[in-house]
Write an enzyme that holds these catalytic residues in place. Structure first.
Site, PDB file in Angstrom:
ATOM      1  N   ASN A  10      15.505 -45.991   3.806  1.00  0.00           N
ATOM      2  CA  ASN A  10      16.638 -45.857   2.897  1.00  0.00           C
ATOM      3  C   ASN A  10      16.125 -46.162   1.492  1.00  0.00           C
ATOM      4  O   ASN A  10      15.856 -47.315   1.162  1.00  0.00           O
ATOM      5  CB  ASN A  10      17.740 -46.853   3.309  1.00  0.00           C
ATOM      6  N   TRP A  11      15.997 -45.121   0.690  1.00  0.00           N
ATOM      7  CA  TRP A  11      15.402 -45.312  -0.638  1.00  0.00           C
ATOM      8  C   TRP A  11      16.402 -45.834  -1.661  1.00  0.00           C
ATOM      9  O   TRP A  11      16.028 -46.123  -2.790  1.00  0.00           O
ATOM     10  CB  TRP A  11      14.780 -43.995  -1.117  1.00  0.00           C
ATOM     11  N   LYS A  12      17.658 -45.911  -1.305  1.00  0.00           N
ATOM     12  CA  LYS A  12      18.696 -46.434  -2.207  1.00  0.00           C
ATOM     13  C   LYS A  12      18.605 -45.729  -3.565  1.00  0.00           C
ATOM     14  O   LYS A  12      18.272 -44.551  -3.602  1.00  0.00           O
ATOM     15  CB  LYS A  12      18.573 -47.965  -2.293  1.00  0.00           C
ATOM     16  N   HIS A 105      26.881 -48.642   4.747  1.00  0.00           N
ATOM     17  CA  HIS A 105      25.859 -49.612   4.349  1.00  0.00           C
ATOM     18  C   HIS A 105      26.533 -50.798   3.656  1.00  0.00           C
ATOM     19  O   HIS A 105      27.518 -50.623   2.944  1.00  0.00           O
ATOM     20  CB  HIS A 105      24.840 -48.947   3.423  1.00  0.00           C
ATOM     21  N   GLU A 107      25.812 -52.385   1.079  1.00  0.00           N
ATOM     22  CA  GLU A 107      25.927 -52.255  -0.383  1.00  0.00           C
ATOM     23  C   GLU A 107      27.128 -51.386  -0.748  1.00  0.00           C
ATOM     24  O   GLU A 107      27.810 -51.632  -1.740  1.00  0.00           O
ATOM     25  CB  GLU A 107      24.606 -51.697  -0.950  1.00  0.00           C
ATOM     26  N   GLU A 178      22.345 -54.627  10.183  1.00  0.00           N
ATOM     27  CA  GLU A 178      21.660 -55.122   8.987  1.00  0.00           C
ATOM     28  C   GLU A 178      22.386 -56.369   8.481  1.00  0.00           C
ATOM     29  O   GLU A 178      23.381 -56.265   7.745  1.00  0.00           O
ATOM     30  CB  GLU A 178      21.668 -54.066   7.883  1.00  0.00           C
ATOM     31  N   GLY A 184      16.773 -57.144   1.390  1.00  0.00           N
ATOM     32  CA  GLY A 184      16.120 -57.294   0.095  1.00  0.00           C
ATOM     33  C   GLY A 184      15.809 -58.739  -0.264  1.00  0.00           C
ATOM     34  O   GLY A 184      15.488 -59.046  -1.411  1.00  0.00           O
ATOM     35  N   SER A 223      14.641 -56.577   5.374  1.00  0.00           N
ATOM     36  CA  SER A 223      13.289 -57.089   5.102  1.00  0.00           C
ATOM     37  C   SER A 223      12.270 -56.743   6.200  1.00  0.00           C
ATOM     38  O   SER A 223      11.408 -57.565   6.533  1.00  0.00           O
ATOM     39  CB  SER A 223      13.320 -58.596   4.839  1.00  0.00           C
ATOM     40  N   GLY A 244      14.372 -50.605   3.826  1.00  0.00           N
ATOM     41  CA  GLY A 244      14.626 -50.394   2.405  1.00  0.00           C
ATOM     42  C   GLY A 244      13.325 -50.433   1.618  1.00  0.00           C
ATOM     43  O   GLY A 244      12.569 -49.466   1.583  1.00  0.00           O
ATOM     44  N   GLY A 245      13.038 -51.585   0.995  1.00  0.00           N
ATOM     45  CA  GLY A 245      11.902 -51.713   0.080  1.00  0.00           C
ATOM     46  C   GLY A 245      10.589 -51.182   0.620  1.00  0.00           C
ATOM     47  O   GLY A 245       9.853 -50.470  -0.090  1.00  0.00           O
TER      48      GLY A 245
HETATM   49  P1  13P Z   1      15.238 -54.063   2.756  1.00  0.00           P
HETATM   50  O1  13P Z   1      14.300 -53.496   3.797  1.00  0.00           O
HETATM   51  O2  13P Z   1      14.745 -53.829   1.364  1.00  0.00           O
HETATM   52  O3  13P Z   1      15.605 -55.468   3.050  1.00  0.00           O
HETATM   53  O4  13P Z   1      16.599 -53.190   2.855  1.00  0.00           O
HETATM   54  C1  13P Z   1      17.194 -53.009   4.085  1.00  0.00           C
HETATM   55  C2  13P Z   1      18.274 -52.004   3.951  1.00  0.00           C
HETATM   56  O5  13P Z   1      19.289 -52.261   3.321  1.00  0.00           O
HETATM   57  C3  13P Z   1      18.079 -50.687   4.556  1.00  0.00           C
HETATM   58  O6  13P Z   1      19.251 -49.952   4.570  1.00  0.00           O
END
Ligand code: 13P
Length: 267
Positions: A10-12, A105, A107, A178, A184, A223, A244-245
């Site tokens: 997920n590149w956000k 998600h 967020e 999640e 993050g 993470s 994510g990251g």
């Molecule tokens: P991180 O891997 O950066 O913690 O993000 C997880 C995430 O929100 C994937 O959708």
């Protein structure tokens, strides 16, 4: 049964076109090597990335030329089309080569008002129109500290699936657990915490939807890194990751794919 393992990035709100293309190309080119030596009994592996809407068209050729790489959207409208400013519908996503959408998600839930009711509409619409859905659920730190993590997640799950019946719960529904406190933050859930929640989710799905519910893939997100992916998979009941990251660089994402492919599942 052997559930599909999904490794999804997920590149956000990251990677403009050029960077998105570079990352998708690197992943597509490295995918064969990353999955070359799977552990015995490793289930089917499916790998995908979710760029921003605007980078979908630029990255789609890499997904198309490597059928193993799926293209995902980070969200989807609750309606098919019409006067809904700022929204993108299922058919538009499919035109761009998108096969699945992340829905609910944390967020989106925290910053953009995606309630369980809205998430339920998005899930129902996307499934009805042929998109695979990666439905996200996860508790806050305060819910975990209060010992309410399971009840929080199960009510998110049941309310977010309120508008789909057992017929719609097929292989096109994937769940991503999640925990908000792990996203993050560098603070991953322990393999046991993740596994226990996945078991609770699976038990709920089995109770509500029977065998089809029980057989859904349940991913962990929060993470996930090359260094912790293997121990999470080895815990059992964790059918892959929403990353994510660590999905923003082809190398680290591919290292997670390799770890998932090469780690034996507990019997
Ligand atoms: P991180 O891997 O950066 O913690 O993000 C997880 C995430 O929100 C994937 O959708």
């Amino acid at each position: 049964m052997s559930r599909t393992t999904w490794i999804l990035g997920n590149w956000k709100q990251n990677h403009r076109n050029e960077a998105a293309v570079e990352c998708a190309k690197g992943i597509a080119e490295g995918l064969e090597a990353a999955t070359a030596n799977p552990a015995q009994g490793c289930p089917q592996l499916r790998v995908g990335v979710a760029p921003t809407y605007l980078a979908l068209n630029a990255t789609a050729p890499f997904a198309r030329s490597h059928s193993e790489l799926w293209l995902l959207a980070q969200d989807v409208a609750a309606q098919e089309s019409g006067a809904f400013t700022g929204e993108v519908g299922v058919a538009m996503l499919r035109d761009a080569g998108v096969e699945a959408a992340i829905v609910g998600h944390s967020e989106r839930r925290a910053y953009y008002g995606d309630t369980n009711g809205l998430v339920a509409d998005k899930v129902a619409n996307a499934l009805e129109h042929g998109l695979t859905v990666v439905l996200c659920v996860g508790e806050s730190l305060s819910a975990r500290d209060a010992g309410e993590h399971e009840s929080t997640v199960i009510s998110q799950l049941s309310e977010s699936l309120a508008r789909v019946d057992s017929k719609a719960i097929d292989e096109r529904l994937v769940i991503a657990y999640e925990p908000v406190w792990a996203i993050g933050t560098g603070r991953t859930a322990t393999p046991e915490q993740a596994r226990d929640m996945h078991r609770a989710i699976r038990a709920h799905l089995a109770e509500t939807y029977g065998d089809t519910g029980r057989d859904r893939s349940i991913l962990y997100g929060g993470s996930v890194k090359p260094g912790n992916a293997a121990e999470l998979i080895a815990a059992g009941d964790i059918d892959g990751f929403l990353v994510g990251g660590a999905s923003l660089q082809a190398d680290s994402f591919l290292a997670i794919v390799t770890a998932a492919a090469q780690t034996a599942r507990p019997s």
